[in-house]
Design a protein around this motif. Sequence first.
Motif, mmCIF file in Angstrom:
data_model
loop_
_atom_site.group_PDB
_atom_site.id
_atom_site.type_symbol
_atom_site.label_atom_id
_atom_site.label_comp_id
_atom_site.label_asym_id
_atom_site.label_seq_id
_atom_site.Cartn_x
_atom_site.Cartn_y
_atom_site.Cartn_z
ATOM 1 N N UNK A 1 -6.153 -0.719 -0.303
ATOM 2 C CA UNK A 1 -5.605 -1.068 -1.616
ATOM 3 C C UNK A 1 -4.889 0.104 -2.273
ATOM 4 N N UNK A 2 -3.878 -0.215 -3.044
ATOM 5 C CA UNK A 2 -3.193 0.778 -3.867
ATOM 6 C C UNK A 2 -3.688 0.649 -5.303
ATOM 7 N N UNK A 3 -3.599 1.746 -6.038
ATOM 8 C CA UNK A 3 -4.115 1.775 -7.403
ATOM 9 C C UNK A 3 -3.414 0.742 -8.282
ATOM 10 N N UNK A 4 -2.148 0.441 -7.988
ATOM 11 C CA UNK A 4 -1.387 -0.488 -8.829
ATOM 12 C C UNK A 4 -1.630 -1.956 -8.507
ATOM 13 N N UNK A 5 -2.558 -2.239 -7.574
ATOM 14 C CA UNK A 5 -2.855 -3.612 -7.221
ATOM 15 C C UNK A 5 -2.192 -4.082 -5.948
ATOM 16 N N UNK A 6 -1.321 -3.271 -5.391
ATOM 17 C CA UNK A 6 -0.719 -3.583 -4.101
ATOM 18 C C UNK A 6 -1.571 -3.048 -2.969
ATOM 19 N N UNK A 7 -0.927 -2.675 -1.881
ATOM 20 C CA UNK A 7 -1.643 -2.022 -0.789
ATOM 21 C C UNK A 7 -0.748 -0.955 -0.170
ATOM 22 N N UNK A 8 -1.387 0.087 0.352
ATOM 23 C CA UNK A 8 -0.619 1.200 0.908
ATOM 24 C C UNK A 8 -0.656 1.224 2.434
ATOM 25 N N UNK A 9 -1.615 0.548 3.052
ATOM 26 C CA UNK A 9 -1.706 0.534 4.512
ATOM 27 C C UNK A 9 -2.196 -0.826 4.972
ATOM 28 N N UNK A 10 -1.607 -1.275 6.092
ATOM 29 C CA UNK A 10 -2.103 -2.453 6.788
ATOM 30 C C UNK A 10 -2.139 -2.120 8.272
ATOM 31 N N UNK A 11 -3.330 -2.117 8.836
ATOM 32 C CA UNK A 11 -3.481 -1.942 10.281
ATOM 33 C C UNK A 11 -3.714 -3.304 10.907
ATOM 34 N N UNK A 12 -3.001 -3.591 11.979
ATOM 35 C CA UNK A 12 -3.171 -4.852 12.694
ATOM 36 C C UNK A 12 -3.574 -4.573 14.128
ATOM 37 N N UNK A 13 -4.439 -5.423 14.677
ATOM 38 C CA UNK A 13 -4.835 -5.269 16.077
ATOM 39 C C UNK A 13 -4.031 -6.162 16.998
ATOM 40 N N UNK A 14 -3.311 -7.125 16.441
ATOM 41 C CA UNK A 14 -2.269 -7.815 17.202
ATOM 42 C C UNK A 14 -1.201 -8.260 16.210
ATOM 43 N N UNK A 15 0.024 -8.415 16.724
ATOM 44 C CA UNK A 15 1.171 -8.591 15.846
ATOM 45 C C UNK A 15 1.059 -9.837 14.981
ATOM 46 N N UNK A 16 0.421 -10.893 15.496
ATOM 47 C CA UNK A 16 0.342 -12.146 14.760
ATOM 48 C C UNK A 16 -0.386 -12.043 13.439
#
Length: 236
Positions: free
Chosen positions: A139-154
């Motif tokens: 999560x980002x402080x402004x309510x968004x997000x700063x990182x998304x890790x995925x284990x498969x593209x879908x």
Amino acid sequence: MSGSVLVMAKAPVPGRAKTRLAGVAGPQGAAELAAAALLDTLAAGAEAFPTGHRVLALDGDLNDGCRSAAIRRALRGWVVVPQGGATFGERLVDGHRQAHRRARGPVVQIGMDTPQVSAALLRDVAELAHRHGGPVLGPAVDGGWWVLATTHAGQADVLEGVPMSRPDTGRLTAAALAAAGHRAAVAVALRDVDLPQDAEVVAAMAPQTRFATTWRAVTADALDGAPVVATVTVSP
């Protein structure tokens, strides 16, 4: 443990990059700040992951931007691909697909808005995704997000339907992932640099970064009442 980093970035072109900082830094200074943030982000990614496990999805032409030579040097060992898609959500989905085609293991996707990010934190996110066996959302402080890790593209496909750049983007992204059967583990929260107050906080938190050095230069010029040109020499 295998893994890779995906950086989604915009070429630091005056008038196109970090425009919400232009009120303090001017268009040129805002672009210099964007370039410094990108260099810090690339350095963290290169320290965290080896050659062959680094992808930059780029919007725009580096030749038109600030510090292009330094950025090109920093990109040695990176695969640079154009961003594909009409909306930001579509470009994120395309970025994850391209990164997963090139590297095994979790893809840790970040932007150029968190120049304070460290290599250790990126590796921690990849390890968490590996253990969790699914996505990780920071999560980002402004309510968004700063990182998304995925284990498969879908897993990233849900991003096409999530409104971006809103105070509830983080919550909506987590809900969309869960609804698709991909419950996300949660990483630490970070502050995105969007507004001048964000830049001030991040520069104080990470004073050794190129971003902090550039921020101090452009704000000093602004306080002196001089035109902000941000002629800053920072090692790549």
